[in-house]
Design a protein around this motif. Structure first.
Motif, PDB file in Angstrom:
ATOM      1  N   ILE B  12       0.837  -1.211   0.000  1.00  0.00           N
ATOM      2  CA  ILE B  12       0.000   0.000   0.000  1.00  0.00           C
ATOM      3  C   ILE B  12       0.869   1.257   0.000  1.00  0.00           C
ATOM      4  O   ILE B  12       0.643   2.188  -0.769  1.00  0.00           O
ATOM      5  CB  ILE B  12      -0.968   0.002   1.216  1.00  0.00           C
ATOM      6  CG1 ILE B  12      -2.026  -1.094   1.043  1.00  0.00           C
ATOM      7  CG2 ILE B  12      -1.627   1.366   1.382  1.00  0.00           C
ATOM      8  CD1 ILE B  12      -2.889  -1.345   2.278  1.00  0.00           C
ATOM      9  N   VAL B  13       1.886   1.272   0.854  1.00  0.00           N
ATOM     10  CA  VAL B  13       2.756   2.444   0.976  1.00  0.00           C
ATOM     11  C   VAL B  13       3.734   2.526  -0.205  1.00  0.00           C
ATOM     12  O   VAL B  13       4.183   3.605  -0.594  1.00  0.00           O
ATOM     13  CB  VAL B  13       3.495   2.413   2.342  1.00  0.00           C
ATOM     14  CG1 VAL B  13       4.571   3.473   2.435  1.00  0.00           C
ATOM     15  CG2 VAL B  13       2.484   2.558   3.474  1.00  0.00           C
ATOM     16  N   GLU B  40      -2.606   9.659   4.629  1.00  0.00           N
ATOM     17  CA  GLU B  40      -1.846   9.617   3.378  1.00  0.00           C
ATOM     18  C   GLU B  40      -2.190   8.389   2.531  1.00  0.00           C
ATOM     19  O   GLU B  40      -2.194   8.456   1.317  1.00  0.00           O
ATOM     20  CB  GLU B  40      -0.357   9.644   3.706  1.00  0.00           C
ATOM     21  CG  GLU B  40       0.488  10.177   2.567  1.00  0.00           C
ATOM     22  CD  GLU B  40       1.912  10.496   3.028  1.00  0.00           C
ATOM     23  OE1 GLU B  40       2.810  10.470   2.195  1.00  0.00           O
ATOM     24  OE2 GLU B  40       2.096  10.747   4.248  1.00  0.00           O
ATOM     25  N   TYR B  41      -2.454   7.276   3.195  1.00  0.00           N
ATOM     26  CA  TYR B  41      -2.721   6.010   2.492  1.00  0.00           C
ATOM     27  C   TYR B  41      -4.037   5.437   3.018  1.00  0.00           C
ATOM     28  O   TYR B  41      -4.038   4.639   3.966  1.00  0.00           O
ATOM     29  CB  TYR B  41      -1.589   5.009   2.724  1.00  0.00           C
ATOM     30  CG  TYR B  41      -0.212   5.565   2.432  1.00  0.00           C
ATOM     31  CD1 TYR B  41       0.281   5.646   1.122  1.00  0.00           C
ATOM     32  CD2 TYR B  41       0.594   6.029   3.471  1.00  0.00           C
ATOM     33  CE1 TYR B  41       1.532   6.174   0.862  1.00  0.00           C
ATOM     34  CE2 TYR B  41       1.851   6.553   3.215  1.00  0.00           C
ATOM     35  CZ  TYR B  41       2.315   6.621   1.912  1.00  0.00           C
ATOM     36  OH  TYR B  41       3.557   7.140   1.654  1.00  0.00           O
ATOM     37  N   SER B  42      -5.132   5.834   2.415  1.00  0.00           N
ATOM     38  CA  SER B  42      -6.457   5.484   2.957  1.00  0.00           C
ATOM     39  C   SER B  42      -6.723   3.976   2.925  1.00  0.00           C
ATOM     40  O   SER B  42      -7.516   3.466   3.710  1.00  0.00           O
ATOM     41  CB  SER B  42      -7.545   6.234   2.210  1.00  0.00           C
ATOM     42  OG  SER B  42      -7.480   5.914   0.836  1.00  0.00           O
ATOM     43  N   GLU B  43      -6.036   3.247   2.052  1.00  0.00           N
ATOM     44  CA  GLU B  43      -6.220   1.782   1.976  1.00  0.00           C
ATOM     45  C   GLU B  43      -5.849   1.103   3.305  1.00  0.00           C
ATOM     46  O   GLU B  43      -6.351   0.016   3.603  1.00  0.00           O
ATOM     47  CB  GLU B  43      -5.349   1.187   0.859  1.00  0.00           C
ATOM     48  CG  GLU B  43      -5.811   1.523  -0.554  1.00  0.00           C
ATOM     49  CD  GLU B  43      -7.156   0.892  -0.899  1.00  0.00           C
ATOM     50  OE1 GLU B  43      -7.282  -0.322  -0.692  1.00  0.00           O
ATOM     51  OE2 GLU B  43      -8.068   1.614  -1.332  1.00  0.00           O
ATOM     52  N   LEU B  44      -4.973   1.728   4.078  1.00  0.00           N
ATOM     53  CA  LEU B  44      -4.575   1.143   5.369  1.00  0.00           C
ATOM     54  C   LEU B  44      -5.766   1.027   6.307  1.00  0.00           C
ATOM     55  O   LEU B  44      -5.829   0.123   7.135  1.00  0.00           O
ATOM     56  CB  LEU B  44      -3.475   1.985   6.029  1.00  0.00           C
ATOM     57  CG  LEU B  44      -2.086   1.969   5.381  1.00  0.00           C
ATOM     58  CD1 LEU B  44      -1.166   2.941   6.096  1.00  0.00           C
ATOM     59  CD2 LEU B  44      -1.482   0.566   5.394  1.00  0.00           C
TER      60      LEU B  44
END
Lengths: 138, 80
Positions: B12-13, B40-44
């Motif tokens: 993801i990152v 910053e990474y909404s998938e997390l």
């Protein structure tokens, strides 16, 4: 040595008896986890494992110590493989030895169940047309 | 402060680690780090769980982060 705790490239199932054997142990129990060909009717090509090794070893030590305390074990083995593994290959081996069988049976179940909950190891299932990180999403 | 990423978090990152230098605005606690990363990474945020380890021990949100800490983002584990 009382504990054999390792992250390895390949699991060697032939050494476990010698490592768990002890003059005070009348029972030795071992669990081996292997790559299964089908998951939810889908054919798996292989599994790929990665780990945060430093932390994984620490967590495995904690699990071993708890089990030794709780079931009064003579010896404990916890080993997990990393990298690409094919169908039928062993990926994890845990084992315990104790005076009588019930302690090592129970301890063995605890070792593998707790490893799956707390040890930082991740597995990716490789199918013919996709890859999936196991348990990542609800 | 170095932050390590593993498993799906690394995907993801898009990196296996990220360094927060002392000069730049860096998170002061485990909770702040999680918030910053999720922004910053909404998938997390879609993962079943998102744990953090500080110096290779699981750490709750209130645990402070210091410059020399080794921090790791731990997505749902799946060993065995």
């Amino acid at each position: 040595m009382k504990k054999y705790i390792e992250i390895v490239d390949q699991i060697d199932t032939s050494t476990v008896y010698a490592q768990l054997s002890h003059p005070h142990s009348g029972g030795i129990c071992v669990f081996v986890g292997a790559v299964r060909e089908f998951t939810a009717q889908q054919e798996v090509v292989g599994l790929e494992f990665e780990t945060y090794e430093k932390m994984a070893l620490k967590e495995m030590e904690k699990i071993a110590d708890k089990a030794i305390d709780k079931w009064n074990l003579q010896k404990v083995v916890i080993k997990h493989a990393v990298g690409m593994k094919n169908v039928e290959e062993p990926v994890v081996i845990v084992g315990a030895s104790s005076a009588h069988r019930s302690e090592c049976f129970e301890a063995c179940r605890f070792l593998i169940d707790t490893l799956k909950e707390t040890v930082p190891i991740w597995k990716k299932e490789l199918f013919k047309d996709k890859t999936v990180w196991v348990s990542a999403h609800p | 402060m170095e932050v390590l990423f593993f498993g799906i978090a690394k995907d993801i990152v898009g990196a296996s680690h990220k360094v927060f230098s002392t000069n730049e605005h860096r998170p002061n606690s485990v909770g702040e780090l999680k918030q910053l990363l999720i922004q910053e990474y909404s998938e997390l945020a879609k993962l079943s769980s998102l744990a953090v380890a500080v110096n290779s021990e699981y750490a709750l949100d209130h645990v402070p982060l210091r410059d020399n800490d080794e921090v790791a983002v731990i997505p749902p584990v799946s060993g065995g």
